[in-house]
Design an enzyme around this catalytic site. Structure first.
Site, PDB file in Angstrom:
ATOM      1  N   LYS A  17      28.902  -2.445  29.480  1.00  0.00           N
ATOM      2  CA  LYS A  17      29.484  -3.792  29.298  1.00  0.00           C
ATOM      3  C   LYS A  17      30.990  -3.706  29.074  1.00  0.00           C
ATOM      4  O   LYS A  17      31.766  -4.383  29.744  1.00  0.00           O
ATOM      5  CB  LYS A  17      28.810  -4.515  28.117  1.00  0.00           C
ATOM      6  CG  LYS A  17      27.299  -4.635  28.236  1.00  0.00           C
ATOM      7  CD  LYS A  17      26.697  -5.397  27.067  1.00  0.00           C
ATOM      8  CE  LYS A  17      26.809  -4.693  25.726  1.00  0.00           C
ATOM      9  NZ  LYS A  17      25.934  -3.523  25.565  1.00  0.00           N
ATOM     10  N   ARG A  92      23.620 -11.671  20.866  1.00  0.00           N
ATOM     11  CA  ARG A  92      22.622 -10.606  20.740  1.00  0.00           C
ATOM     12  C   ARG A  92      21.339 -11.100  20.090  1.00  0.00           C
ATOM     13  O   ARG A  92      20.400 -10.312  19.946  1.00  0.00           O
ATOM     14  CB  ARG A  92      23.198  -9.465  19.894  1.00  0.00           C
ATOM     15  CG  ARG A  92      23.827  -8.332  20.696  1.00  0.00           C
ATOM     16  CD  ARG A  92      24.475  -7.387  19.710  1.00  0.00           C
ATOM     17  NE  ARG A  92      24.566  -6.034  20.142  1.00  0.00           N
ATOM     18  CZ  ARG A  92      25.663  -5.445  20.622  1.00  0.00           C
ATOM     19  NH1 ARG A  92      26.749  -6.142  20.817  1.00  0.00           N
ATOM     20  NH2 ARG A  92      25.662  -4.171  20.914  1.00  0.00           N
ATOM     21  N   ARG A 131      30.064   9.753  24.857  1.00  0.00           N
ATOM     22  CA  ARG A 131      31.217   9.060  24.272  1.00  0.00           C
ATOM     23  C   ARG A 131      31.439   9.513  22.832  1.00  0.00           C
ATOM     24  O   ARG A 131      32.578   9.686  22.396  1.00  0.00           O
ATOM     25  CB  ARG A 131      31.007   7.549  24.333  1.00  0.00           C
ATOM     26  CG  ARG A 131      32.197   6.767  23.818  1.00  0.00           C
ATOM     27  CD  ARG A 131      32.095   5.283  24.106  1.00  0.00           C
ATOM     28  NE  ARG A 131      30.992   4.651  23.405  1.00  0.00           N
ATOM     29  CZ  ARG A 131      30.633   3.379  23.572  1.00  0.00           C
ATOM     30  NH1 ARG A 131      31.276   2.619  24.437  1.00  0.00           N
ATOM     31  NH2 ARG A 131      29.622   2.862  22.904  1.00  0.00           N
ATOM     32  N   ARG A 137      33.567   7.449  17.416  1.00  0.00           N
ATOM     33  CA  ARG A 137      32.704   6.352  16.942  1.00  0.00           C
ATOM     34  C   ARG A 137      31.473   6.921  16.272  1.00  0.00           C
ATOM     35  O   ARG A 137      30.658   7.590  16.908  1.00  0.00           O
ATOM     36  CB  ARG A 137      32.301   5.458  18.126  1.00  0.00           C
ATOM     37  CG  ARG A 137      33.102   4.180  18.186  1.00  0.00           C
ATOM     38  CD  ARG A 137      32.662   3.309  19.314  1.00  0.00           C
ATOM     39  NE  ARG A 137      31.340   2.710  19.114  1.00  0.00           N
ATOM     40  CZ  ARG A 137      30.856   1.731  19.868  1.00  0.00           C
ATOM     41  NH1 ARG A 137      31.581   1.246  20.848  1.00  0.00           N
ATOM     42  NH2 ARG A 137      29.663   1.240  19.635  1.00  0.00           N
ATOM     43  N   ARG A 149      19.690   1.515  17.775  1.00  0.00           N
ATOM     44  CA  ARG A 149      20.415   0.444  18.471  1.00  0.00           C
ATOM     45  C   ARG A 149      19.621  -0.042  19.685  1.00  0.00           C
ATOM     46  O   ARG A 149      19.570  -1.246  19.957  1.00  0.00           O
ATOM     47  CB  ARG A 149      21.801   0.954  18.911  1.00  0.00           C
ATOM     48  CG  ARG A 149      22.753   1.089  17.734  1.00  0.00           C
ATOM     49  CD  ARG A 149      23.881   2.046  18.003  1.00  0.00           C
ATOM     50  NE  ARG A 149      24.761   1.657  19.084  1.00  0.00           N
ATOM     51  CZ  ARG A 149      25.653   2.477  19.648  1.00  0.00           C
ATOM     52  NH1 ARG A 149      25.758   3.733  19.228  1.00  0.00           N
ATOM     53  NH2 ARG A 149      26.441   2.048  20.602  1.00  0.00           N
TER      54      ARG A 149
HETATM   55  P1  B4P Z   1      29.711   0.862  27.439  1.00  0.00           P
HETATM   56  O1  B4P Z   1      28.330   0.706  27.969  1.00  0.00           O
HETATM   57  O2  B4P Z   1      30.816   0.213  28.175  1.00  0.00           O
HETATM   58  O3  B4P Z   1      29.531   0.426  25.995  1.00  0.00           O
HETATM   59  P2  B4P Z   1      28.934  -0.947  25.452  1.00  0.00           P
HETATM   60  O4  B4P Z   1      27.697  -1.366  26.213  1.00  0.00           O
HETATM   61  O5  B4P Z   1      30.069  -1.900  25.483  1.00  0.00           O
HETATM   62  O6  B4P Z   1      28.570  -0.468  24.016  1.00  0.00           O
HETATM   63  P3  B4P Z   1      27.728  -0.929  22.737  1.00  0.00           P
HETATM   64  O7  B4P Z   1      26.703  -1.959  23.120  1.00  0.00           O
HETATM   65  O8  B4P Z   1      27.239   0.315  22.137  1.00  0.00           O
HETATM   66  O9  B4P Z   1      28.775  -1.424  21.719  1.00  0.00           O
HETATM   67  P4  B4P Z   1      29.158  -2.700  20.900  1.00  0.00           P
HETATM   68  O10 B4P Z   1      30.555  -2.391  20.589  1.00  0.00           O
HETATM   69  O11 B4P Z   1      28.859  -3.970  21.626  1.00  0.00           O
HETATM   70  O12 B4P Z   1      30.039   2.380  27.414  1.00  0.00           O
HETATM   71  C1  B4P Z   1      29.159   3.389  26.994  1.00  0.00           C
HETATM   72  C2  B4P Z   1      29.532   4.735  27.598  1.00  0.00           C
HETATM   73  O13 B4P Z   1      29.009   4.803  28.917  1.00  0.00           O
HETATM   74  C3  B4P Z   1      31.025   5.000  27.722  1.00  0.00           C
HETATM   75  O14 B4P Z   1      31.289   6.317  27.354  1.00  0.00           O
HETATM   76  C4  B4P Z   1      31.307   4.791  29.194  1.00  0.00           C
HETATM   77  O15 B4P Z   1      32.382   5.582  29.652  1.00  0.00           O
HETATM   78  C5  B4P Z   1      30.010   5.236  29.823  1.00  0.00           C
HETATM   79  N1  B4P Z   1      29.749   4.590  31.098  1.00  0.00           N
HETATM   80  C6  B4P Z   1      29.967   3.271  31.404  1.00  0.00           C
HETATM   81  N2  B4P Z   1      29.592   3.039  32.688  1.00  0.00           N
HETATM   82  C7  B4P Z   1      29.108   4.218  33.189  1.00  0.00           C
HETATM   83  C8  B4P Z   1      28.558   4.614  34.456  1.00  0.00           C
HETATM   84  N3  B4P Z   1      28.428   3.764  35.468  1.00  0.00           N
HETATM   85  N4  B4P Z   1      28.139   5.893  34.599  1.00  0.00           N
HETATM   86  C9  B4P Z   1      28.259   6.780  33.594  1.00  0.00           C
HETATM   87  N5  B4P Z   1      28.795   6.464  32.371  1.00  0.00           N
HETATM   88  C10 B4P Z   1      29.197   5.203  32.176  1.00  0.00           C
HETATM   89  O16 B4P Z   1      28.231  -2.714  19.585  1.00  0.00           O
HETATM   90  C11 B4P Z   1      28.357  -1.771  18.528  1.00  0.00           C
HETATM   91  C12 B4P Z   1      27.673  -2.297  17.240  1.00  0.00           C
HETATM   92  O17 B4P Z   1      28.374  -3.483  16.755  1.00  0.00           O
HETATM   93  C13 B4P Z   1      26.217  -2.766  17.362  1.00  0.00           C
HETATM   94  O18 B4P Z   1      25.301  -1.676  17.261  1.00  0.00           O
HETATM   95  C14 B4P Z   1      26.113  -3.759  16.176  1.00  0.00           C
HETATM   96  O19 B4P Z   1      25.915  -3.110  14.951  1.00  0.00           O
HETATM   97  C15 B4P Z   1      27.467  -4.433  16.129  1.00  0.00           C
HETATM   98  N6  B4P Z   1      27.509  -5.712  16.880  1.00  0.00           N
HETATM   99  C16 B4P Z   1      28.313  -5.959  17.961  1.00  0.00           C
HETATM  100  N7  B4P Z   1      28.117  -7.216  18.415  1.00  0.00           N
HETATM  101  C17 B4P Z   1      27.158  -7.782  17.622  1.00  0.00           C
HETATM  102  C18 B4P Z   1      26.515  -9.054  17.626  1.00  0.00           C
HETATM  103  N8  B4P Z   1      26.785  -9.998  18.540  1.00  0.00           N
HETATM  104  N9  B4P Z   1      25.564  -9.301  16.676  1.00  0.00           N
HETATM  105  C19 B4P Z   1      25.262  -8.386  15.756  1.00  0.00           C
HETATM  106  N10 B4P Z   1      25.838  -7.146  15.695  1.00  0.00           N
HETATM  107  C20 B4P Z   1      26.781  -6.840  16.623  1.00  0.00           C
END
Ligand code: B4P
Length: 190
Positions: A17, A92, A131, A137, A149
């Site tokens: 995302k 979420r 990552r 992180r 998660r």
């Molecule tokens: P991404 O996949 O981009 O990460 P994300 O989905 O944005 O992360 P996440 O859901 O964990 O985090 P968030 O901050 O929202 O990247 C992951 C990895 O994959 C990277 O290293 C990237 O380089 C790699 N990658 C991407 N595309 C790729 C591909 N095509 N091939 C190979 N590798 C690839 O949430 C973190 C925490 O915040 C949650 O656990 C929760 O505690 C809290 N939180 C956030 N929003 C919330 C909400 N609305 N309600 C309640 N809690 C919340």
């Protein structure tokens, strides 16, 4: 004035995302709202909200709806003249989705679509551990936290597919392949 483009970018932790948002905001001139990034900024600034969120996030659980809805409301209010938003990691829970509709619908610019990145669990774990090895992180370093998660996502977040399907706004996108291939699929869907 033409309708705004308001996209919910959806998917489990590690689905891509945040990665894909970077490309889409540039292409469509949208404002990126990542609740994960907003929460990490609060933690880094050692605010009261950040201190409350820190322990919850380090265990891989969801932060309370009140906290994240308040943060999103402030950001929507502060960006009234944008072409639209990418909501990354929000909503979420069903309560968050209902709150978002209540914030956007009165303005005449509701959510346009939900784009859901679909990636198998073992690939998610691999990406997040990868990552965690470089990003610092804490929630990406420990496999049991990563699996918590993913369980939180399955129980509380995945049901939102039905919420947006009922509004005819849900689109599933294959999240496996190169970053560029996945961007192309998202652009085709938009
Ligand atoms: P991404 O996949 O981009 O990460 P994300 O989905 O944005 O992360 P996440 O859901 O964990 O985090 P968030 O901050 O929202 O990247 C992951 C990895 O994959 C990277 O290293 C990237 O380089 C790699 N990658 C991407 N595309 C790729 C591909 N095509 N091939 C190979 N590798 C690839 O949430 C973190 C925490 O915040 C949650 O656990 C929760 O505690 C809290 N939180 C956030 N929003 C919330 C909400 N609305 N309600 C309640 N809690 C919340």
């Amino acid at each position: 004035m033409s309708q705004k483009l308001n996209i919910v970018l959806f998917g489990p932790p590690g689905a891509g995302k945040g990665t894909q948002s970077t490309f889409l905001i540039g292409r469509y001139g949208l404002v990126h709202l990542s609740t994960g990034d907003l929460l990490r900024a609060e933690i880094n600034a050692e605010t009261e909200l950040g201190l409350r969120a820190q322990g919850i996030m380090s265990r891989g659980e969801l932060v309370s709806d009140d906290i994240v809805i308040g943060m999103i409301r402030n950001k929507i209010d502060a960006n009234g003249d944008t072409k639209g938003f990418i909501f990354d990691g929000f909503p979420r829970t069903k309560a968050q989705a209902e709150a978002l509709d209540a914030l956007l619908n009165p303005s005449g610019n509701p959510i346009t679509m939900m784009l859901a990145l679909e990636v198998p669990e073992e690939e998610l774990v691999k990406r997040l551990l990868g990552r965690g090895a470089t990003s610092g992180r804490a929630d990406d370093k420990d496999e049991s936290v990563i699996r918590t998660r993913i369980r939180e996502y399955e129980q509380k977040t995945a049901p939102l597919k039905d919420y947006y399907s009922a509004q005819k706004k849900f689109k599933g996108i294959d999240g496996m392949g190169s970053v560029e291939e996945i961007t192309d699929r998202l652009v085709a869907a938009i």
